[in-house]
Structures are given as C-alpha cells and as structure tokens.
Design a protein around this motif. Structure first.
Motif, PDB file in Angstrom:
ATOM      1  N   PRO A   2     -12.564   3.494   5.518  1.00 28.80           N
ATOM      2  CA  PRO A   2     -12.341   2.899   6.489  1.00 28.80           C
ATOM      3  C   PRO A   2     -13.359   2.035   7.253  1.00 28.80           C
ATOM      4  CG  PRO A   2     -11.370   5.101   6.567  1.00 28.80           C
ATOM      5  CD  PRO A   2     -12.485   5.122   5.488  1.00 28.80           C
ATOM      6  N   GLU A   3     -14.603   2.457   6.926  1.00 26.91           N
ATOM      7  CA  GLU A   3     -15.779   1.440   7.738  1.00 26.91           C
ATOM      8  C   GLU A   3     -16.075   0.305   6.759  1.00 26.91           C
ATOM      9  OE1 GLU A   3     -17.438   3.590   3.780  1.00 26.91           O
ATOM     10  OE2 GLU A   3     -16.054   4.091   5.589  1.00 26.91           O
ATOM     11  N   ALA A   4     -15.448   0.103   5.926  1.00 23.67           N
ATOM     12  CA  ALA A   4     -15.731  -1.240   4.759  1.00 23.67           C
ATOM     13  C   ALA A   4     -14.967  -2.153   5.294  1.00 23.67           C
ATOM     14  CB  ALA A   4     -14.972  -0.956   3.545  1.00 23.67           C
ATOM     15  N   VAL A   5     -15.590  -3.521   5.216  1.00 26.73           N
ATOM     16  CA  VAL A   5     -14.960  -4.836   5.873  1.00 26.73           C
ATOM     17  C   VAL A   5     -14.711  -5.499   4.587  1.00 26.73           C
ATOM     18  CG1 VAL A   5     -15.373  -6.935   7.271  1.00 26.73           C
ATOM     19  CG2 VAL A   5     -16.587  -4.616   7.988  1.00 26.73           C
ATOM     20  N   LEU A   6     -13.606  -5.956   4.393  1.00 26.99           N
ATOM     21  CA  LEU A   6     -13.128  -6.738   3.224  1.00 26.99           C
ATOM     22  C   LEU A   6     -13.488  -8.063   3.700  1.00 26.99           C
ATOM     23  CD1 LEU A   6      -9.941  -5.390   2.006  1.00 26.99           C
ATOM     24  CD2 LEU A   6     -12.068  -4.656   1.159  1.00 26.99           C
ATOM     25  N   SER A   7     -13.880  -9.014   2.474  1.00 26.49           N
ATOM     26  CA  SER A   7     -14.295 -10.409   2.522  1.00 26.49           C
ATOM     27  C   SER A   7     -13.996 -11.315   1.475  1.00 26.49           C
ATOM     28  CB  SER A   7     -15.991 -10.198   2.673  1.00 26.49           C
ATOM     29  OG  SER A   7     -16.591 -10.152   1.553  1.00 26.49           O
ATOM     30  N   HIS A   8     -14.274 -12.437   1.527  1.00 28.61           N
ATOM     31  CA  HIS A   8     -14.046 -13.544   0.810  1.00 28.61           C
ATOM     32  C   HIS A   8     -12.556 -13.358   0.068  1.00 28.61           C
ATOM     33  CE1 HIS A   8     -18.387 -13.668   1.167  1.00 28.61           C
ATOM     34  NE2 HIS A   8     -18.448 -14.872   0.526  1.00 28.61           N
ATOM     35  N   SER A   9     -12.295 -13.378  -1.144  1.00 32.01           N
ATOM     36  CA  SER A   9     -11.082 -13.492  -1.752  1.00 32.01           C
ATOM     37  C   SER A   9     -10.129 -12.248  -1.163  1.00 32.01           C
ATOM     38  CB  SER A   9     -10.874 -13.498  -3.380  1.00 32.01           C
ATOM     39  OG  SER A   9     -11.732 -14.981  -3.656  1.00 32.01           O
ATOM     40  N   SER A  10     -10.772 -11.261  -1.123  1.00 34.75           N
ATOM     41  CA  SER A  10      -9.977  -9.928  -0.775  1.00 34.75           C
ATOM     42  C   SER A  10      -9.656 -10.015   0.719  1.00 34.75           C
ATOM     43  CB  SER A  10     -10.981  -8.689  -0.750  1.00 34.75           C
ATOM     44  OG  SER A  10     -11.030  -8.149  -2.239  1.00 34.75           O
ATOM     45  N   VAL A  53      -6.663  -6.167  10.427  1.00 34.81           N
ATOM     46  CA  VAL A  53      -5.116  -6.424   9.820  1.00 34.81           C
ATOM     47  C   VAL A  53      -4.612  -5.461   9.146  1.00 34.81           C
ATOM     48  CG1 VAL A  53      -4.170  -8.305   8.716  1.00 34.81           C
ATOM     49  CG2 VAL A  53      -5.942  -8.961   9.901  1.00 34.81           C
ATOM     50  N   ASP A  54      -3.481  -4.944   9.711  1.00 31.72           N
ATOM     51  CA  ASP A  54      -2.762  -3.944   9.245  1.00 31.72           C
ATOM     52  C   ASP A  54      -3.439  -2.783   9.052  1.00 31.72           C
ATOM     53  OD1 ASP A  54      -0.338  -5.318   8.976  1.00 31.72           O
ATOM     54  OD2 ASP A  54      -0.775  -6.336   7.256  1.00 31.72           O
ATOM     55  N   ASP A  55      -4.278  -2.240   9.893  1.00 34.24           N
ATOM     56  CA  ASP A  55      -5.199  -1.082   9.829  1.00 34.24           C
ATOM     57  C   ASP A  55      -6.433  -1.175   8.704  1.00 34.24           C
ATOM     58  OD1 ASP A  55      -3.606   0.169  11.774  1.00 34.24           O
ATOM     59  OD2 ASP A  55      -2.208   0.959  10.202  1.00 34.24           O
ATOM     60  N   ASP A 108       0.548  -1.259   0.092  1.00 33.66           N
ATOM     61  CA  ASP A 108      -0.045  -0.004   0.143  1.00 33.66           C
ATOM     62  C   ASP A 108       0.849   1.233  -0.088  1.00 33.66           C
ATOM     63  OD1 ASP A 108       0.792  -0.354   2.488  1.00 33.66           O
ATOM     64  OD2 ASP A 108      -1.340  -0.165   3.485  1.00 33.66           O
ATOM     65  N   ASP A 109       2.057   1.120   0.273  1.00 30.71           N
ATOM     66  CA  ASP A 109       3.086   2.237  -0.114  1.00 30.71           C
ATOM     67  C   ASP A 109       3.038   2.716  -1.465  1.00 30.71           C
ATOM     68  OD1 ASP A 109       3.742   2.395   2.573  1.00 30.71           O
ATOM     69  OD2 ASP A 109       5.645   1.760   2.489  1.00 30.71           O
ATOM     70  N   LEU A 110       2.553   1.754  -2.184  1.00 29.54           N
ATOM     71  CA  LEU A 110       2.567   2.260  -3.825  1.00 29.54           C
ATOM     72  C   LEU A 110       1.229   3.255  -4.166  1.00 29.54           C
ATOM     73  CD1 LEU A 110       3.453  -1.223  -5.342  1.00 29.54           C
ATOM     74  CD2 LEU A 110       4.920   0.688  -4.849  1.00 29.54           C
ATOM     75  N   LEU A 111       0.363   2.937  -3.121  1.00 25.43           N
ATOM     76  CA  LEU A 111      -0.862   3.742  -3.452  1.00 25.43           C
ATOM     77  C   LEU A 111      -0.682   5.321  -3.720  1.00 25.43           C
ATOM     78  CD1 LEU A 111      -3.562   2.026  -1.459  1.00 25.43           C
ATOM     79  CD2 LEU A 111      -3.232   1.735  -3.726  1.00 25.43           C
ATOM     80  N   LEU A 112      -1.346   5.782  -4.801  1.00 20.19           N
ATOM     81  CA  LEU A 112      -1.277   7.424  -4.768  1.00 20.19           C
ATOM     82  C   LEU A 112      -2.852   7.514  -4.728  1.00 20.19           C
ATOM     83  CD1 LEU A 112       1.098   7.530  -7.802  1.00 20.19           C
ATOM     84  CD2 LEU A 112       1.528   8.071  -5.424  1.00 20.19           C
ATOM     85  N   ARG A 149      -5.692  -3.230  -5.148  1.00 21.07           N
ATOM     86  CA  ARG A 149      -7.157  -2.810  -5.522  1.00 21.07           C
ATOM     87  C   ARG A 149      -7.837  -2.779  -4.038  1.00 21.07           C
ATOM     88  NH1 ARG A 149      -6.838  -5.682 -10.333  1.00 21.07           N
ATOM     89  NH2 ARG A 149      -6.648  -4.521 -12.184  1.00 21.07           N
ATOM     90  N   ALA A 150      -7.951  -3.845  -3.509  1.00 19.82           N
ATOM     91  CA  ALA A 150      -8.685  -4.063  -2.265  1.00 19.82           C
ATOM     92  C   ALA A 150      -8.485  -3.033  -0.971  1.00 19.82           C
ATOM     93  CB  ALA A 150      -8.628  -5.292  -1.620  1.00 19.82           C
ATOM     94  N   LEU A 151      -6.915  -2.795  -0.990  1.00 17.05           N
ATOM     95  CA  LEU A 151      -6.345  -1.845  -0.090  1.00 17.05           C
ATOM     96  C   LEU A 151      -6.747  -0.550  -0.368  1.00 17.05           C
ATOM     97  CD1 LEU A 151      -2.816  -3.386   0.639  1.00 17.05           C
ATOM     98  CD2 LEU A 151      -4.810  -3.783   2.208  1.00 17.05           C
ATOM     99  N   ALA A 152      -6.859  -0.120  -1.700  1.00 16.21           N
ATOM    100  CA  ALA A 152      -7.132   1.151  -2.189  1.00 16.21           C
ATOM    101  C   ALA A 152      -8.411   1.596  -1.731  1.00 16.21           C
ATOM    102  CB  ALA A 152      -7.048   1.199  -3.506  1.00 16.21           C
ATOM    103  N   TYR A 153      -9.300   0.624  -1.917  1.00  8.35           N
ATOM    104  CA  TYR A 153     -10.995   0.895  -1.452  1.00  8.35           C
ATOM    105  C   TYR A 153     -10.958   0.952   0.142  1.00  8.35           C
ATOM    106  CZ  TYR A 153     -15.723   0.424  -0.981  1.00  8.35           C
ATOM    107  OH  TYR A 153     -17.043   0.593  -0.555  1.00  8.35           O
ATOM    108  N   ALA A 154      -9.981   0.137   0.664  1.00 14.54           N
ATOM    109  CA  ALA A 154     -10.270   0.034   2.206  1.00 14.54           C
ATOM    110  C   ALA A 154      -9.495   1.533   2.737  1.00 14.54           C
ATOM    111  CB  ALA A 154      -9.486  -1.060   2.781  1.00 14.54           C
ATOM    112  N   ARG A 155      -8.615   2.030   2.238  1.00 15.98           N
ATOM    113  CA  ARG A 155      -7.867   3.235   2.616  1.00 15.98           C
ATOM    114  C   ARG A 155      -9.015   4.509   2.604  1.00 15.98           C
ATOM    115  NH1 ARG A 155      -4.852   0.744   5.880  1.00 15.98           N
ATOM    116  NH2 ARG A 155      -2.911  -0.264   4.886  1.00 15.98           N
TER     117      ARG A 155
END
Length: 303
Positions: A65-73, A119-121, A4-8, A56-62
C-alpha cells in the motif's frame, strides 16, 4: 466487474492461503501473475495486454500500500491508453528505497518531485506528471497514446506545457515535441502508435477519425489530399465477446467488407489496412503505405 475483483491474494481474500493458491496454480486452475498474486486462468485468457498489465500493477499495489505507481502503470490506473503495456509494474523510487527490482517491479524516477494521489485506493503519480514522465522517456510514437488519451478526456495541453516549462529535465525537448503532436481525436493507443509512426517515417500528416459524408462512419486515419483512408485491423474485434456482439468472425469480416465498399462508393477513396503488429514493427506498415501510393519524404526528427 472491476479488474481487481479478479485478484486472488492471501490475506486479501478470506479463507485463501498461499499454499492453497500454489496448489491451484500447479493444477493449472489459476495463473500466477506476480509474487503471491493469482487470477483464474480462464479470466486471464480473456484479458487484453493492457488489462493484464493493469492487473499486475494493482496486485502489487494491494500488497504494498505504500508503493506509488508511475509511468505506464500509473497511466493505466488513470484510464489512459498505452501503446505497449509494461511487462512489470512501474513504481516510483522513493528516497527511502534502494533496489525494488527484486520485487518483480521496475523502479522509476519522475520528471520532478510529485505528491502522490490516490485513485481507486491506489497511490499513483498525478495524471499530468504521468503524461510528462512518459513523454520525456518513451519514443515519440509510443508517447502519443497517453497524451492523446489525456486530451480526449478533456485534459489541457496548456497545463502540460506550463508544467513542463517549469521543469529543467532530461527529455524536455522530446516531451515538448510529443505534447505538441497530441490529438484528442485518436480512438485508442493503436491509432496513436500508427499516427506517430506515420510522422516519424516522413509520410504526410494524417487526419484521425476521418468522417464519411452523409453516414455515421469514420475511418481510423485519412489523407484527404491523397484520397486515401486507413484502417487499423485488430484481432480482438473478431474474437473477443465484448466486441463481437454474438457474431462469428466470418460475419464480422463480411460486415467490414460491406462497410468498406460503401465508403469507397461514397468517397471514391482508396483503402489501406494494417495491424498493430505492422505499426509496431514499422517496416510492414511503411510498405503498406507506399503500396497505397502515399509519398514518403525524409524521416522526421522527434527529439
């Protein structure tokens, strides 16, 4: 470097505005990977498919912040392998939410109510529940990858069985079968997919990471009773700097040939090779196994 350090993302990276990022994307310097999220194009080109899906999942989560990633993400955040990375982030549909599809994500329901963990914020469904979500919804051969990965890191099959036994859910039988076939020895998602395909097609069960006596070598799959060994060939090991160790593709191919010759000489076993795409498409993999002399019986039911 953490992925996620790659995210802009405007607002998360100082001095970056949405308009500046759009202009950079139009010039081809950066890649848009989601709404308002970008990555340096060269860095993006070096990532594997699972790393791209995780980013992509980390970008959405950042951004949410209220989102809960599930399944494959969620599996990717937990560090579990997935055979086929999701095209869009998979997010748990909460009671207060209706349609998330317009946000570029896939809204999912868990097998049972679960408290999110961090997990990792990043908020995610707990790991055992994630594994069962996938076991209950994915085809058998795809479900093995996260199950194998969970067991390989010390996860308990009993914990999965106990959790599943307390649930009355759609897909419970499918999940039971997949969990029962989990194997901690599988080295990656491609091996798990291959092993699951072998089972579904009705071929004899394979041994994962089959050792070569007197050497440090092992082969991805093996059928000792048929004196046959199998190797999953991947393009990445020939071109990705993380795996090439400074060698050219020709040098790597030559080293692979010498290794195979040594294994043949020691064991007297035959070899069969296939690619991830062969296993994914099924029939090319089936033909390779038949040509190698592996007997096929009736296809097995996996649900």
């Amino acid at each position: 470097m953490p992925l996620d350090d790659l995210l802009l993302i405007p607002g998360l990276v100082p001095q970056l505005t949405a308009r500046e990022l759009q202009r950079s994307a139009e010039r081809g310097a950066i890649e848009r990977i989601g709404r308002g999220a970008y990555v340096d194009r060269r860095e993006w080109s070096l990532l594997r498919a699972d790393e791209r899906a995780l980013l992509r999942a980390l970008a959405y989560a950042r951004q949410h912040p209220e989102a809960v990633l599930s399944h494959s993400s969620a599996a990717l955040v937990h560090g579990l392998p997935v055979a086929i990375p999701p095209a869009r982030p998979e997010v748990l549909r909460l009671r207060s939410q209706h349609d998330l599809g317009g946000n570029g994500v896939r809204a999912r329901s868990s097998v049972a109510p679960a408290e999110a963990i961090t997990v990792d914020d990043v908020r995610v469904v707990p790991i055992e529940r994630t594994v069962l979500d996938l076991a209950a919804t994915l085809p058998f051969r795809e479900a093995l990858a996260p199950i194998d990965g969970y067991l390989a890191r010390g996860g308990s099959r009993d914990a999965l069985d106990d959790l599943l036994g307390g649930l009355r859910i759609r897909g419970a039988r499918r999940a039971e079968v997949a969990v029962a076939h989990g194997d901690a020895g599988a080295a990656n998602g491609g091996e798990s997919l291959s092993r699951g395909t072998v089972h579904e097609l009705g071929f004899p069960a394979s041994v994962v990471q089959m050792p070569v006596p007197g050497t440090p070598h092992q082969t991805d799959l093996g059928w000792p009773e048929f004196e046959l060994r199998g190797e999953l060939d991947g393009f990445q090991k020939y071109v990705d700097p993380r795996y090439t160790d400074g060698r050219t593709p020709a040098q790597i191919a030559f080293a692979e040939k010498r290794r195979e010759d040594e294994i043949r000489l020691i064991t007297g076993h035959r070899f069969v090779r296939w690619t991830f795409e062969d296993a994914l498409r099924v029939q090319p993999f089936r033909r390779a196994l038949l040509r190698a002399g592996l007997p096929q019986q009736q296809r097995r039911r996996t649900r």
